[in-house]
Scaffold this motif. Structure first.
Motif, PDB file in Angstrom:
ATOM      1  N   ASP A  19      16.151  -3.345-145.322  1.00  0.00           N
ATOM      2  CA  ASP A  19      14.806  -2.820-145.510  1.00  0.00           C
ATOM      3  C   ASP A  19      14.203  -3.494-146.735  1.00  0.00           C
ATOM      4  O   ASP A  19      14.654  -3.280-147.863  1.00  0.00           O
ATOM      5  N   SER A  55      10.045  -0.988-141.368  1.00  0.00           N
ATOM      6  CA  SER A  55      10.514   0.328-140.962  1.00  0.00           C
ATOM      7  C   SER A  55      10.616   0.448-139.449  1.00  0.00           C
ATOM      8  O   SER A  55      11.379   1.238-138.941  1.00  0.00           O
ATOM      9  N   THR A 102      19.367  -0.040-144.074  1.00  0.00           N
ATOM     10  CA  THR A 102      18.003   0.363-143.761  1.00  0.00           C
ATOM     11  C   THR A 102      17.877   1.880-143.865  1.00  0.00           C
ATOM     12  O   THR A 102      18.854   2.570-144.154  1.00  0.00           O
ATOM     13  N   THR A 103      16.702   2.367-143.537  1.00  0.00           N
ATOM     14  CA  THR A 103      16.528   3.812-143.420  1.00  0.00           C
ATOM     15  C   THR A 103      17.225   4.284-142.142  1.00  0.00           C
ATOM     16  O   THR A 103      17.511   3.495-141.248  1.00  0.00           O
ATOM     17  N   GLU A 104      17.469   5.566-142.085  1.00  0.00           N
ATOM     18  CA  GLU A 104      18.144   6.117-140.913  1.00  0.00           C
ATOM     19  C   GLU A 104      17.295   5.968-139.657  1.00  0.00           C
ATOM     20  O   GLU A 104      17.812   5.760-138.558  1.00  0.00           O
ATOM     21  N   SER A 105      15.982   6.024-139.794  1.00  0.00           N
ATOM     22  CA  SER A 105      15.115   5.939-138.622  1.00  0.00           C
ATOM     23  C   SER A 105      15.195   4.571-137.946  1.00  0.00           C
ATOM     24  O   SER A 105      15.174   4.481-136.718  1.00  0.00           O
ATOM     25  N   ARG A 155      25.761   6.935-145.464  1.00  0.00           N
ATOM     26  CA  ARG A 155      24.674   7.048-146.435  1.00  0.00           C
ATOM     27  C   ARG A 155      25.106   6.363-147.726  1.00  0.00           C
ATOM     28  O   ARG A 155      26.206   6.583-148.219  1.00  0.00           O
ATOM     29  N   LYS A 195      19.712   7.795-151.560  1.00  0.00           N
ATOM     30  CA  LYS A 195      18.787   8.819-151.060  1.00  0.00           C
ATOM     31  C   LYS A 195      18.059   8.358-149.799  1.00  0.00           C
ATOM     32  O   LYS A 195      17.864   9.123-148.867  1.00  0.00           O
ATOM     33  N   ASP A 196      17.665   7.088-149.763  1.00  0.00           N
ATOM     34  CA  ASP A 196      16.862   6.572-148.659  1.00  0.00           C
ATOM     35  C   ASP A 196      17.595   5.645-147.697  1.00  0.00           C
ATOM     36  O   ASP A 196      17.109   5.402-146.599  1.00  0.00           O
ATOM     37  N   LEU A 197      18.721   5.087-148.110  1.00  0.00           N
ATOM     38  CA  LEU A 197      19.344   4.009-147.342  1.00  0.00           C
ATOM     39  C   LEU A 197      20.681   4.383-146.724  1.00  0.00           C
ATOM     40  O   LEU A 197      21.447   5.175-147.281  1.00  0.00           O
ATOM     41  N   TYR A 198      20.934   3.734-145.593  1.00  0.00           N
ATOM     42  CA  TYR A 198      22.193   3.871-144.877  1.00  0.00           C
ATOM     43  C   TYR A 198      22.735   2.480-144.575  1.00  0.00           C
ATOM     44  O   TYR A 198      21.977   1.575-144.232  1.00  0.00           O
TER      45      TYR A 198
END
Length: 131
Positions: A39, A63, A88-91, A112, A115-118
């Motif tokens: 991301d 995204s 990236t983000t989970e989405s 994870r 906070k924002d990334l996986y």
């Protein structure tokens, strides 16, 4: 696993351990990917993906997976099994996995890392023949 791949993976893992969070350790051990997504909005994602740069092609994402899917991923995933990794983000992971599942069986792993990334990996199964 041949000796060359073993050495390459070991060296990459040692180098990556200096910059990658420990939670992503299994993400690093899943084998060489065809493509690595990160991301572009998060510098941490680029650092983590960059640690794997010798293993596959780095691909920045914002995204949404739609443009990548329509660009070449859909046809690549139908042609042959793929190994994909990402930070990236989970989405992004969820949408990509959903699109790939529609084409056949797959294996996936997600952890994870902030906070924002996986950190994740997806390996598709045997390609299905169409026609």
């Amino acid at each position: 696993m041949d000796r060359r791949l073993f050495v390459k993976t070991a060296v990459s893992s040692v180098a990556a351990s200096q910059t990658v969070l420990p939670a992503a350790a299994s993400f690093l051990r899943t084998g060489a990917p065809d493509r690595i997504f990160y991301d572009a909005r998060f510098s941490e994602a680029l650092k983590m993906a960059g640690a794997l740069a010798g293993q596959g092609r780095l691909t920045p994402v914002a995204s949404d997976v739609t443009a990548l899917w329509r660009g070449d991923l859909a046809s690549l995933s139908r042609a042959a099994p793929l190994t994909l990794k990402g930070v990236t983000t989970e989405s992004f992971y969820f949408c990509l996995k959903t699109l790939l599942q529609a084409q056949g069986p797959l294996e996936s792993n997600i952890e994870r890392v902030s906070k924002d990334l996986y950190a994740w990996s997806v390996r598709t199964g045997a390609a299905r023949k169409t026609g």
